[in-house]
Enzyme design. Sequence first.
Site, PDB file in Angstrom:
ATOM      1  N   LYS A 186       0.846  -1.186   0.000  1.00  0.00           N
ATOM      2  CA  LYS A 186       0.000   0.000   0.000  1.00  0.00           C
ATOM      3  C   LYS A 186       0.887   1.243   0.000  1.00  0.00           C
ATOM      4  O   LYS A 186       1.482   1.607   1.017  1.00  0.00           O
ATOM      5  CB  LYS A 186      -0.930   0.035   1.228  1.00  0.00           C
ATOM      6  N   GLY A 239       7.090   5.293   7.765  1.00  0.00           N
ATOM      7  CA  GLY A 239       6.214   6.449   7.855  1.00  0.00           C
ATOM      8  C   GLY A 239       6.480   7.211   9.134  1.00  0.00           C
ATOM      9  O   GLY A 239       7.532   7.053   9.758  1.00  0.00           O
ATOM     10  N   GLY A 244       3.221   4.808  12.910  1.00  0.00           N
ATOM     11  CA  GLY A 244       3.977   3.587  13.206  1.00  0.00           C
ATOM     12  C   GLY A 244       3.558   2.985  14.536  1.00  0.00           C
ATOM     13  O   GLY A 244       3.417   1.765  14.671  1.00  0.00           O
ATOM     14  N   GLU A 261      10.243   1.674  10.104  1.00  0.00           N
ATOM     15  CA  GLU A 261      11.238   2.717   9.803  1.00  0.00           C
ATOM     16  C   GLU A 261      10.516   4.038   9.981  1.00  0.00           C
ATOM     17  O   GLU A 261       9.648   4.385   9.186  1.00  0.00           O
ATOM     18  CB  GLU A 261      11.752   2.588   8.365  1.00  0.00           C
ATOM     19  N   CYS A 295      13.654  11.101   6.127  1.00  0.00           N
ATOM     20  CA  CYS A 295      13.701  10.688   7.529  1.00  0.00           C
ATOM     21  C   CYS A 295      15.081  10.972   8.110  1.00  0.00           C
ATOM     22  O   CYS A 295      15.219  11.192   9.301  1.00  0.00           O
ATOM     23  CB  CYS A 295      13.365   9.206   7.637  1.00  0.00           C
ATOM     24  N   GLU A 396      10.044  16.377  14.718  1.00  0.00           N
ATOM     25  CA  GLU A 396      10.383  16.234  13.299  1.00  0.00           C
ATOM     26  C   GLU A 396       9.530  17.187  12.458  1.00  0.00           C
ATOM     27  O   GLU A 396       8.307  17.151  12.523  1.00  0.00           O
ATOM     28  CB  GLU A 396      10.128  14.792  12.847  1.00  0.00           C
TER      29      GLU A 396
HETATM   30  P1  NDP Z   1       2.459   8.441   7.446  1.00  0.00           P
HETATM   31  O1  NDP Z   1       2.877   7.792   8.690  1.00  0.00           O
HETATM   32  O2  NDP Z   1       1.344   9.387   7.484  1.00  0.00           O
HETATM   33  O3  NDP Z   1       2.052   7.362   6.339  1.00  0.00           O
HETATM   34  C1  NDP Z   1       2.872   6.281   6.013  1.00  0.00           C
HETATM   35  C2  NDP Z   1       2.002   5.231   5.342  1.00  0.00           C
HETATM   36  O4  NDP Z   1       1.088   4.711   6.296  1.00  0.00           O
HETATM   37  C3  NDP Z   1       1.147   5.776   4.197  1.00  0.00           C
HETATM   38  O5  NDP Z   1       1.022   4.784   3.203  1.00  0.00           O
HETATM   39  C4  NDP Z   1      -0.186   5.999   4.885  1.00  0.00           C
HETATM   40  O6  NDP Z   1      -1.280   6.002   4.016  1.00  0.00           O
HETATM   41  C5  NDP Z   1      -0.235   4.794   5.791  1.00  0.00           C
HETATM   42  N1  NDP Z   1      -1.182   4.915   6.883  1.00  0.00           N
HETATM   43  C6  NDP Z   1      -1.794   6.019   7.369  1.00  0.00           C
HETATM   44  N2  NDP Z   1      -2.619   5.690   8.387  1.00  0.00           N
HETATM   45  C7  NDP Z   1      -2.520   4.354   8.552  1.00  0.00           C
HETATM   46  C8  NDP Z   1      -3.107   3.414   9.443  1.00  0.00           C
HETATM   47  N3  NDP Z   1      -3.962   3.797  10.385  1.00  0.00           N
HETATM   48  N4  NDP Z   1      -2.767   2.119   9.331  1.00  0.00           N
HETATM   49  C9  NDP Z   1      -1.886   1.706   8.404  1.00  0.00           C
HETATM   50  N5  NDP Z   1      -1.308   2.548   7.513  1.00  0.00           N
HETATM   51  C10 NDP Z   1      -1.609   3.850   7.597  1.00  0.00           C
HETATM   52  O7  NDP Z   1       3.780   9.060   6.849  1.00  0.00           O
HETATM   53  P2  NDP Z   1       3.921   9.957   5.560  1.00  0.00           P
HETATM   54  O8  NDP Z   1       3.424   9.270   4.343  1.00  0.00           O
HETATM   55  O9  NDP Z   1       3.351  11.278   5.927  1.00  0.00           O
HETATM   56  O10 NDP Z   1       5.523  10.013   5.410  1.00  0.00           O
HETATM   57  C11 NDP Z   1       6.306  10.885   6.092  1.00  0.00           C
HETATM   58  C12 NDP Z   1       6.833  10.250   7.364  1.00  0.00           C
HETATM   59  O11 NDP Z   1       7.562   9.072   7.090  1.00  0.00           O
HETATM   60  C13 NDP Z   1       7.800  11.161   8.049  1.00  0.00           C
HETATM   61  O12 NDP Z   1       7.390  11.375   9.371  1.00  0.00           O
HETATM   62  C14 NDP Z   1       9.137  10.452   8.002  1.00  0.00           C
HETATM   63  O13 NDP Z   1       9.940  10.676   9.091  1.00  0.00           O
HETATM   64  C15 NDP Z   1       8.761   9.046   7.852  1.00  0.00           C
HETATM   65  N6  NDP Z   1       9.788   8.339   7.091  1.00  0.00           N
HETATM   66  C16 NDP Z   1      10.651   7.485   7.718  1.00  0.00           C
HETATM   67  C17 NDP Z   1      11.635   6.858   7.019  1.00  0.00           C
HETATM   68  C18 NDP Z   1      12.564   5.899   7.651  1.00  0.00           C
HETATM   69  O14 NDP Z   1      13.123   5.090   6.953  1.00  0.00           O
HETATM   70  N7  NDP Z   1      12.782   5.929   8.946  1.00  0.00           N
HETATM   71  C19 NDP Z   1      11.804   7.073   5.591  1.00  0.00           C
HETATM   72  C20 NDP Z   1      10.857   7.954   5.045  1.00  0.00           C
HETATM   73  C21 NDP Z   1       9.877   8.545   5.774  1.00  0.00           C
HETATM   74  P3  NDP Z   1      -1.903   7.432   3.542  1.00  0.00           P
HETATM   75  O15 NDP Z   1      -0.821   8.110   2.794  1.00  0.00           O
HETATM   76  O16 NDP Z   1      -3.041   7.046   2.699  1.00  0.00           O
HETATM   77  O17 NDP Z   1      -2.304   8.163   4.784  1.00  0.00           O
END
Ligand code: NDP
Length: 503
Positions: A186, A239, A244, A261, A295, A396
């Site tokens: 997803k 995310g 997470g 991550e 990130c 962040e």
């Molecule tokens: P989110 O946590 O909002 O979303 C990550 C993914 O989770 C998306 O596909 C999102 O879908 C999905 N999601 C949202 N709600 C749920 C739920 N309740 N259950 C399961 N999945 C869900 O992150 P962002 O997309 O906003 O990305 C940015 C974030 O990611 C930053 O905070 C960054 O730090 C982190 N990140 C970490 C990395 C690492 O390797 N440590 C690398 C890159 C980013 P949808 O988009 O539809 O809401």
Amino acid sequence: MTSREARKDGGMQSYKMLIGGERLDAEGGATFETENPFSGAPWALVPRAGVADVDKAVAAARTAFNNPDWRKISASARGALLHRLGDLIAREAERLAQIETRDNGKLITEMRGQLKYIPQWYYYFGGLADKIEGRVIPIDKPGMFNFTREEPLGVVAAITPWNSPLMLATWKLAPALAAGNTIVWKPSEFSSASALELAPLFEEAGFPPGVVNILTGFGADIGERLVSHPDVAKVAFTGGDRTGQSVYELAARSIKPVTLELGGKSANIVFGDALIDNAVKGTISGIFAATGQTCIAGSRALVHRSIHDEFVDKLVSLGKTARMGDPALDTTQVGPITTRPQRAKVLDYIGIAKNEGAQCVLGGAAATRPECGNGWFVEPTIFTGVKADMRIAQEEVFGPVLSVITFDDADEAVAIANGTQYGLAAGVWTQNIGTALTMSERLEAGTIWVNTYRAVSYMSPFGGYKRSGIGRESGLNAIREYLQEKSVWIDMIGEVANPFVQR
Ligand code: NDP
């Protein structure tokens, strides 16, 4: 139907999901618009999956997991499929790069670099597929033979964010497939197009239908069902840390392993003996590359008091030269923020930092340069006089906003660097090898860079300490995140032991 066959609806590109080898709309036909962050305009329609689609995708992945065309092929043949996929991605690199730039606003120059590198993950983990070996245990029980098998887990839910969509999915897909799992992927609602453009390549590479399924839609609609589905064996998530945490809590209810991550508040620590011009460039690249939406963004610069003023002058001079504008141009250095809500969040944090008393020495506002058009831009921003406990130094931002904090000695630098809830990465700038080694030991972070920043490789483990995550991606051990170990006992003597006593 491949993406190139995709129909155009009123000028909008229209995409379909990949489920069980078929290109499908969401049940009921719901869609959503995906927008171009540079023009601010919608350009494609993406299926908005619901719970019924999750069930369908997981069922397809489960069927594929039990399908002998996948389960029973040799490990070498599995590796060859990954290799072929890598080759196809290399062939389609320019097209995929252009799509990502349009959908996500990432610089075309960065996307070309990423697409050139992504195949290496498929080659590396494809090469590992036939090196997954069990062990014979020299067991302590006479007449008994004991060995281990390394087995795949089953259906892996891969949930990815918008900031580096193809790269971060690759970090999950390559080891998970090499280990013999099947996938429901997803992507973020803000970056689904590149995932759907990749869909036909799985089929062309020769993966049986259902081995990789791509489900698009909103986390709020389908995340819970996907994570808690009884036929999902593992969740691999990248995310934000709040999402997470809820994924982790949900997975715990059904006792599922997770890889997380998450975010970071990484420190770039510049000692008095550093080569200043290199440290300035490294600091700028740590926070303004990818518009700070990584990130691993080095969002805190910890600078030794003895060089603070010279360092800040050089930082501001270099930061001022950043060319903003159309991410599709080779000459652009800082592109738009990927999503409207993220831009609002970054501007909010700039306001918070000002209210906290930090001094804004560069940027500090939405970008209104003519070359930014209607895009969602924020000026590269630098704050000085930041205190370690301010919100701007603790939370962040995920945007082009740097906090400069001074320190007087290594102990203080370590205390400040480690003094957040995160632990993803840190940079150390020094010419003293002793300082470099000591700091690499004392810093609580999954990656330490010395006299460099932002280097990653398929060969080197990546992941977080503390609230930055659980588990590692890339590197030899990453494949273990997608395997489970089975112990097999064989009685070689054939004598039935006393049934009332454990052997
Ligand atoms: P989110 O946590 O909002 O979303 C990550 C993914 O989770 C998306 O596909 C999102 O879908 C999905 N999601 C949202 N709600 C749920 C739920 N309740 N259950 C399961 N999945 C869900 O992150 P962002 O997309 O906003 O990305 C940015 C974030 O990611 C930053 O905070 C960054 O730090 C982190 N990140 C970490 C990395 C690492 O390797 N440590 C690398 C890159 C980013 P949808 O988009 O539809 O809401």
